[in-house]
Enzyme design. Structure first.
Site, PDB file in Angstrom:
ATOM      1  N   GLU A 282       1.636   8.676  -0.025  1.00  0.00           N
ATOM      2  CA  GLU A 282       3.006   8.151  -0.044  1.00  0.00           C
ATOM      3  C   GLU A 282       4.037   9.251  -0.269  1.00  0.00           C
ATOM      4  O   GLU A 282       5.176   9.126   0.159  1.00  0.00           O
ATOM      5  CB  GLU A 282       3.154   7.065  -1.125  1.00  0.00           C
ATOM      6  CG  GLU A 282       2.468   5.764  -0.751  1.00  0.00           C
ATOM      7  CD  GLU A 282       2.905   4.566  -1.595  1.00  0.00           C
ATOM      8  OE1 GLU A 282       3.374   4.757  -2.722  1.00  0.00           O
ATOM      9  OE2 GLU A 282       2.766   3.433  -1.099  1.00  0.00           O
ATOM     10  N   HIS A 303     -24.097  10.984   2.181  1.00  0.00           N
ATOM     11  CA  HIS A 303     -24.922  10.199   3.101  1.00  0.00           C
ATOM     12  C   HIS A 303     -24.066   9.344   4.028  1.00  0.00           C
ATOM     13  O   HIS A 303     -24.529   8.370   4.585  1.00  0.00           O
ATOM     14  CB  HIS A 303     -25.910   9.337   2.297  1.00  0.00           C
ATOM     15  CG  HIS A 303     -26.722  10.181   1.365  1.00  0.00           C
ATOM     16  ND1 HIS A 303     -27.904  10.785   1.750  1.00  0.00           N
ATOM     17  CD2 HIS A 303     -26.471  10.605   0.106  1.00  0.00           C
ATOM     18  CE1 HIS A 303     -28.358  11.515   0.741  1.00  0.00           C
ATOM     19  NE2 HIS A 303     -27.505  11.426  -0.265  1.00  0.00           N
ATOM     20  N   LYS A 416       6.293  -4.641   6.499  1.00  0.00           N
ATOM     21  CA  LYS A 416       6.862  -5.697   5.639  1.00  0.00           C
ATOM     22  C   LYS A 416       7.867  -6.545   6.415  1.00  0.00           C
ATOM     23  O   LYS A 416       7.915  -7.759   6.246  1.00  0.00           O
ATOM     24  CB  LYS A 416       7.555  -5.082   4.425  1.00  0.00           C
ATOM     25  CG  LYS A 416       6.597  -4.621   3.353  1.00  0.00           C
ATOM     26  CD  LYS A 416       7.358  -4.229   2.102  1.00  0.00           C
ATOM     27  CE  LYS A 416       6.461  -3.510   1.121  1.00  0.00           C
ATOM     28  NZ  LYS A 416       7.183  -2.879   0.038  1.00  0.00           N
TER      29      LYS A 416
HETATM   30  O1  PA5 Z   1       4.490   4.524  -5.734  1.00  0.00           O
HETATM   31  C1  PA5 Z   1       5.195   3.596  -5.405  1.00  0.00           C
HETATM   32  O2  PA5 Z   1       6.423   3.583  -5.644  1.00  0.00           O
HETATM   33  C2  PA5 Z   1       4.612   2.372  -4.727  1.00  0.00           C
HETATM   34  O3  PA5 Z   1       3.296   2.562  -4.386  1.00  0.00           O
HETATM   35  C3  PA5 Z   1       4.719   1.166  -5.632  1.00  0.00           C
HETATM   36  O4  PA5 Z   1       4.077   1.443  -6.839  1.00  0.00           O
HETATM   37  C4  PA5 Z   1       4.101  -0.089  -5.005  1.00  0.00           C
HETATM   38  O5  PA5 Z   1       4.604  -0.298  -3.744  1.00  0.00           O
HETATM   39  C5  PA5 Z   1       4.397  -1.321  -5.873  1.00  0.00           C
HETATM   40  O6  PA5 Z   1       5.768  -1.495  -6.029  1.00  0.00           O
HETATM   41  P1  PA5 Z   1       6.389  -2.491  -7.086  1.00  0.00           P
HETATM   42  O7  PA5 Z   1       6.116  -1.944  -8.452  1.00  0.00           O
HETATM   43  O8  PA5 Z   1       7.870  -2.495  -6.814  1.00  0.00           O
HETATM   44  O9  PA5 Z   1       5.736  -3.828  -6.873  1.00  0.00           O
END
Ligand code: PA5
Length: 425
Positions: A282, A303, A416
């Site tokens: 990310e 493996h 989304k």
């Molecule tokens: O690192 C991040 O910001 C994301 O992976 C969020 O943790 C994830 O999308 C969950 O988001 P939220 O806490 O708003 O539900």
């Protein structure tokens, strides 16, 4: 204590790597990251709440969290952590690493998928237990934790009647709709810092509260992070461990490499691998850039994916987390059955694993995989703290070298939009 060893393709790689590390553009990235620790305004000042550990994990806050966690621990058989991505991965990595040593309160997870089967089984599992839930969501707009709350709230209402509110602990940002909802409904509320993104949040209420309920000494974990923070903020230029790692990844990216494998030989680190994958995917996978992160659990994955690493396309680098001191010992007893394994007689399983680890690194290196070793003297809460902070600091530098914003994740919005349309939101 975290140490680093580099095993590159061939000696000639070192020369150009050293030049790469010494380049002022890259060193500027390290300088910027270190300056962030001195409160000097930087481009990402609103995302840097994690960098000074004491901002959200001061001793006073740790005491408060431990006090509240003990109250829950004393009453609950199980805490359901409802959160996805960064909202659960940090705590989950530690809980699953040490679960077999026993938890003071069982922890299970919800809000991590959209599976009817998963929820039906979970509800069955919770039926006879004293249940608390901790809903963790930065803005409480994500579908998975929202669905988890929608399923677990009526379950708690049915179980506890008008006392159900006491069983729901919310972790959200101050001023968010979640805080308002919590106030209106009387749910206890913990803080998801506004200046920390999910994947950087383990050293805040987000990660620390579930860990404290599970019975972990959160002070030890945080001390490991503090130690690493001090080290990385003072180590200069090429001596800086995080900079060495960030430069290693980016150097080979410039040489045409596409993937980074994070390998380890302790299944205790499996969920840590998931945390690391999310952190790097990310933070860096945007603008058509970045190494694709793949976490492997050796020796089991020798493996499966091990075949590809050895003989597939030569476009991956490999980072190993190596544990140097035995955490366990088990001798193989001689056997009167002629099973063909007498060469193991008297050997310790720890040493057998180490031979497999060394052989794997050597075999991968020999076919041209650049190998980077991160050594921990032992696997403990303190070294977990060091490791989390090391990678957070590294991905920040790495993102700056790569010239991407390591704190956003705009790419997760595309599916989304379609999904919310499909669900009529
Ligand atoms: O690192 C991040 O910001 C994301 O992976 C969020 O943790 C994830 O999308 C969950 O988001 P939220 O806490 O708003 O539900």
């Amino acid at each position: 204590m975290l140490k680093i060893k580099k095993t590159f393709l061939k000696d000639s790689s070192y020369g150009s790597f050293d030049e790469y590390m010494a380049s002022s553009k890259n060193l500027k990235a390290l300088d910027n990251v270190q300056r962030s620790l001195s409160d000097i305004p930087t481009k990402y000042k609103n995302d840097l709440g994690w960098i000074s550990i004491d901002k959200w994990a001061s001793n006073q806050r740790l005491d408060e969290l431990e006090k509240f966690a003990h109250e829950v621990q004393n009453k609950a058989d199980v805490l359901v952590v409802v959160g996805v991505g960064g909202s659960n991965q940090g705590a989950r990595a530690v809980i699953e690493a040490f679960r077999k040593q026993g938890l003071a309160c069982d922890i299970v997870y919800a809000g991590i998928n959209l599976s009817a089967d998963y929820y039906n089984n979970l509800l069955k599992e919770l039926a006879d237990k004293e249940v608390y839930i901790n809903v963790i969501a930065k803005n409480f707009e994500t579908l998975e934790p929202g669905l988890g709350f929608r399923i677990l709230k009526p379950f708690l209402e049915k179980k506890y009647g008008d006392q159900y509110q006491k069983h729901i602990i919310m972790t959200g940002t101050l001023g968010s709709p979640l805080e308002k909802l919590s106030k209106d409904q009387g749910y206890p509320f913990l803080i998801f810092p506004t200046d920390i993104g999910g994947r950087y949040s383990v050293f805040s209420d987000v990660g620390l509260f579930p860990l404290a309920v599970a019975g972990f000494n959160i002070k030890k974990l945080v001390n490991g992070a503090r130690k690493m923070c001090k080290q990385l903020s003072t180590e200069e230029n090429n001596d800086n461990l995080a900079y060495q790692y960030a430069a290693f990844r980016n150097y080979f990216l410039t040489q045409g490499y596409k993937l980074e494998v994070l390998g380890h030989f302790e299944p205790q680190l499996d969920l840590f691998g998931r945390w690391w994958t999310q952190l790097f995917a990310e933070s860096e996978g945007k603008e058509n850039k970045g190494l694709y992160p793949v976490a492997l659990s050796y020796s089991e994955d020798l493996h499966s994916v091990g075949q590809y690493v050895q003989q597939g396309q030569k476009d991956l680098v490999e980072t190993f987390i190596v544990i140097d001191t035995a955490n366990s010992s088990l001798k193989v007893a001689p056997s009167e059955v002629k099973d063909g394994f007498d060469y193991l007689n008297g050997k310790d399983v720890w040493d057998i694993n180490k031979v497999s680890e060394d052989s794997t690194m050597q075999a991968h290196y020999e076919v041209g995989v650049p190998v980077f070793e991160i050594h921990l003297d032992e696997l403990s809460l303190e070294t977990f703290g060091e490791l989390f902070y090391f990678f957070e600091f590294s991905v920040y530098i790495s993102g700056l070298i790569l010239e991407v914003n390591p704190f956003n994740q705009p790419g997760v919005e595309a599916y989304k939009k379609l999904m919310f349309k499909g669900l009529g939101k």
